[in-house]
Design an enzyme around this catalytic site. Structure first.
Site, PDB file in Angstrom:
ATOM      1  N   GLY A  38       0.840  -1.364   0.046  1.00  0.00           N
ATOM      2  CA  GLY A  38      -0.115  -0.116   0.030  1.00  0.00           C
ATOM      3  C   GLY A  38       1.035   1.251  -0.016  1.00  0.00           C
ATOM      4  O   GLY A  38       0.290   2.147  -0.501  1.00  0.00           O
ATOM      5  N   ASP A  94       0.695   3.246   4.212  1.00  0.00           N
ATOM      6  CA  ASP A  94      -0.398   4.047   3.611  1.00  0.00           C
ATOM      7  C   ASP A  94      -1.446   4.693   4.638  1.00  0.00           C
ATOM      8  O   ASP A  94      -1.991   5.631   4.629  1.00  0.00           O
ATOM      9  CB  ASP A  94      -1.084   3.145   2.544  1.00  0.00           C
ATOM     10  N   ASP A  97      -5.388   2.303  10.303  1.00  0.00           N
ATOM     11  CA  ASP A  97      -6.892   1.955  10.774  1.00  0.00           C
ATOM     12  C   ASP A  97      -7.013   1.444  12.164  1.00  0.00           C
ATOM     13  O   ASP A  97      -6.979   2.259  12.983  1.00  0.00           O
ATOM     14  CB  ASP A  97      -7.439   0.804   9.662  1.00  0.00           C
ATOM     15  N   LYS A 125      -7.592   6.743  10.108  1.00  0.00           N
ATOM     16  CA  LYS A 125      -8.954   6.963  10.052  1.00  0.00           C
ATOM     17  C   LYS A 125      -9.399   7.336  11.256  1.00  0.00           C
ATOM     18  O   LYS A 125      -9.039   6.830  12.447  1.00  0.00           O
ATOM     19  CB  LYS A 125      -9.639   5.336   9.552  1.00  0.00           C
ATOM     20  N   PHE A 146     -14.118   2.850   3.382  1.00  0.00           N
ATOM     21  CA  PHE A 146     -13.025   2.019   2.532  1.00  0.00           C
ATOM     22  C   PHE A 146     -12.509   2.828   1.685  1.00  0.00           C
ATOM     23  O   PHE A 146     -13.391   3.232   0.789  1.00  0.00           O
ATOM     24  CB  PHE A 146     -13.533   0.870   2.313  1.00  0.00           C
ATOM     25  N   VAL A 147     -11.173   3.031   1.725  1.00  0.00           N
ATOM     26  CA  VAL A 147     -10.820   4.010   0.563  1.00  0.00           C
ATOM     27  C   VAL A 147      -9.787   3.319  -0.358  1.00  0.00           C
ATOM     28  O   VAL A 147      -9.035   2.310   0.037  1.00  0.00           O
ATOM     29  CB  VAL A 147     -10.009   5.207   1.226  1.00  0.00           C
ATOM     30  N   ASP A 153      -5.634  -0.415  -2.299  1.00  0.00           N
ATOM     31  CA  ASP A 153      -6.160  -1.254  -3.071  1.00  0.00           C
ATOM     32  C   ASP A 153      -7.555  -2.095  -2.505  1.00  0.00           C
ATOM     33  O   ASP A 153      -8.065  -1.773  -1.458  1.00  0.00           O
ATOM     34  CB  ASP A 153      -5.545  -2.702  -3.411  1.00  0.00           C
ATOM     35  N   ARG A 159      -5.046   0.477  -7.093  1.00  0.00           N
ATOM     36  CA  ARG A 159      -3.808   0.955  -6.598  1.00  0.00           C
ATOM     37  C   ARG A 159      -3.098   2.196  -7.483  1.00  0.00           C
ATOM     38  O   ARG A 159      -2.601   3.127  -6.831  1.00  0.00           O
ATOM     39  CB  ARG A 159      -2.740   0.079  -6.298  1.00  0.00           C
TER      40      ARG A 159
HETATM   41  P1  5GP Z   1      -4.671  -1.617  10.707  1.00  0.00           P
HETATM   42  O1  5GP Z   1      -3.734  -2.882  10.919  1.00  0.00           O
HETATM   43  O2  5GP Z   1      -4.292  -0.363  11.104  1.00  0.00           O
HETATM   44  O3  5GP Z   1      -6.038  -1.880  10.882  1.00  0.00           O
HETATM   45  O4  5GP Z   1      -4.836  -1.819   8.978  1.00  0.00           O
HETATM   46  C1  5GP Z   1      -3.861  -1.228   8.127  1.00  0.00           C
HETATM   47  C2  5GP Z   1      -3.635  -1.901   6.800  1.00  0.00           C
HETATM   48  O5  5GP Z   1      -4.995  -2.129   6.560  1.00  0.00           O
HETATM   49  C3  5GP Z   1      -3.260  -0.821   6.092  1.00  0.00           C
HETATM   50  O6  5GP Z   1      -1.931  -1.004   5.680  1.00  0.00           O
HETATM   51  C4  5GP Z   1      -4.134  -1.030   4.721  1.00  0.00           C
HETATM   52  O7  5GP Z   1      -3.336  -2.035   3.944  1.00  0.00           O
HETATM   53  C5  5GP Z   1      -5.297  -1.764   4.950  1.00  0.00           C
HETATM   54  N1  5GP Z   1      -6.461  -0.916   5.130  1.00  0.00           N
HETATM   55  C6  5GP Z   1      -7.084  -0.454   6.470  1.00  0.00           C
HETATM   56  N2  5GP Z   1      -8.153   0.450   5.807  1.00  0.00           N
HETATM   57  C7  5GP Z   1      -8.044   0.492   4.628  1.00  0.00           C
HETATM   58  C8  5GP Z   1      -9.112   1.209   3.583  1.00  0.00           C
HETATM   59  O8  5GP Z   1      -9.837   1.927   3.825  1.00  0.00           O
HETATM   60  N3  5GP Z   1      -8.624   0.905   2.398  1.00  0.00           N
HETATM   61  C9  5GP Z   1      -7.613  -0.076   1.940  1.00  0.00           C
HETATM   62  N4  5GP Z   1      -7.454  -0.329   0.654  1.00  0.00           N
HETATM   63  N5  5GP Z   1      -6.840  -0.505   2.747  1.00  0.00           N
HETATM   64  C10 5GP Z   1      -7.352  -0.269   4.200  1.00  0.00           C
HETATM   65 MG    MG Z   2      -1.031  -2.182   3.921  1.00  0.00          MG
END
Ligand code: 5GP
Ligand code: MG
Length: 170
Positions: A38, A94, A97, A125, A146-147, A153, A159
């Site tokens: 990402g 990227d 979340d 987020k 969700f972006v 992606d 991407r």
């Molecule tokens: P976390 O571990 O912080 O929950 O998630 C991080 C990973 O989840 C990011 O590196 C990304 O790959 C994916 N992710 C989280 N939210 C989004 C979103 O809104 N869109 C996309 N495409 N990937 C996300």
């Molecule tokens: Mg990622």
């Protein structure tokens, strides 16, 4: 698909982040470690603004989303990492979340006897973090949707879009 952040705004903000990073690291060499896949576009745009002693490394972390938009189990593959012992590292992802990915990656990098560690994300987020974690550099705070685009992606598509968009129909 609804555009959330247009390309020119992303470019402007990435340039600002680069100025901040350049100020903070003007007196020590930096290794930026991008989280695959990402962060690829963000990393590529960011480093071209940096007039620094700079190395680039990559680490892979995937939570196997596939056609879903909810995270599964996290796998970290450090095979692509260069030697990081004694280096000043900026871990770049990227999007923040829940925070699980970055927290796990930070834990992993801290076992490598690095000199210092900071973190940067293009997107954060709002209201989603499950762990107390504050990135050192954040591009944009965005609502909980969700972006895709600019490296992010859905099922490995989108991407390459130069802007960030909200995927409407999941
Ligand atoms: P976390 O571990 O912080 O929950 O998630 C991080 C990973 O989840 C990011 O590196 C990304 O790959 C994916 N992710 C989280 N939210 C989004 C979103 O809104 N869109 C996309 N495409 N990937 C996300
Ligand atoms: Mg990622």
């Amino acid at each position: 698909m609804k555009i959330l952040i247009p390309a020119d705004q992303i470019q402007q903000r990435v340039a600002e982040l680069a100025r901040q990073i350049a100020r903070d690291y003007h007196d020590r060499p930096l290794t930026i470690v991008g989280v695959l896949t990402g962060s690829l576009i963000f990393l590529a745009d960011l480093v071209r603004h940096l007039d620094l002693h700079l190395r680039i490394g990559l680490i892979q972390a995937s939570s196997y989303r596939g056609e879903t938009t909810t995270p599964g189990e996290l796998t970290i593959s450090p095979e692509l990492l260069p030697e990081l012992r004694g280096r000043h590292v900026l871990l770049l992802d990227d999007i923040l979340d829940t925070g699980q990915t970055l927290v796990r990656l930070v834990e992993r990098l801290q076992t490598l006897e690095i000199a210092s560690l900071r973190t940067g994300v293009l997107l954060r987020k709002i209201g989603r973090q499950q762990v107390a974690f504050e990135p050192d550099y954040t591009g944009f705070d965005i609502p909980d949707a969700f972006v895709v685009g600019y490296g992010l992606d859905y099922n490995d598509e989108y991407r390459h879009l130069p802007y960030l968009a909200v995927l409407k129909d999941e």
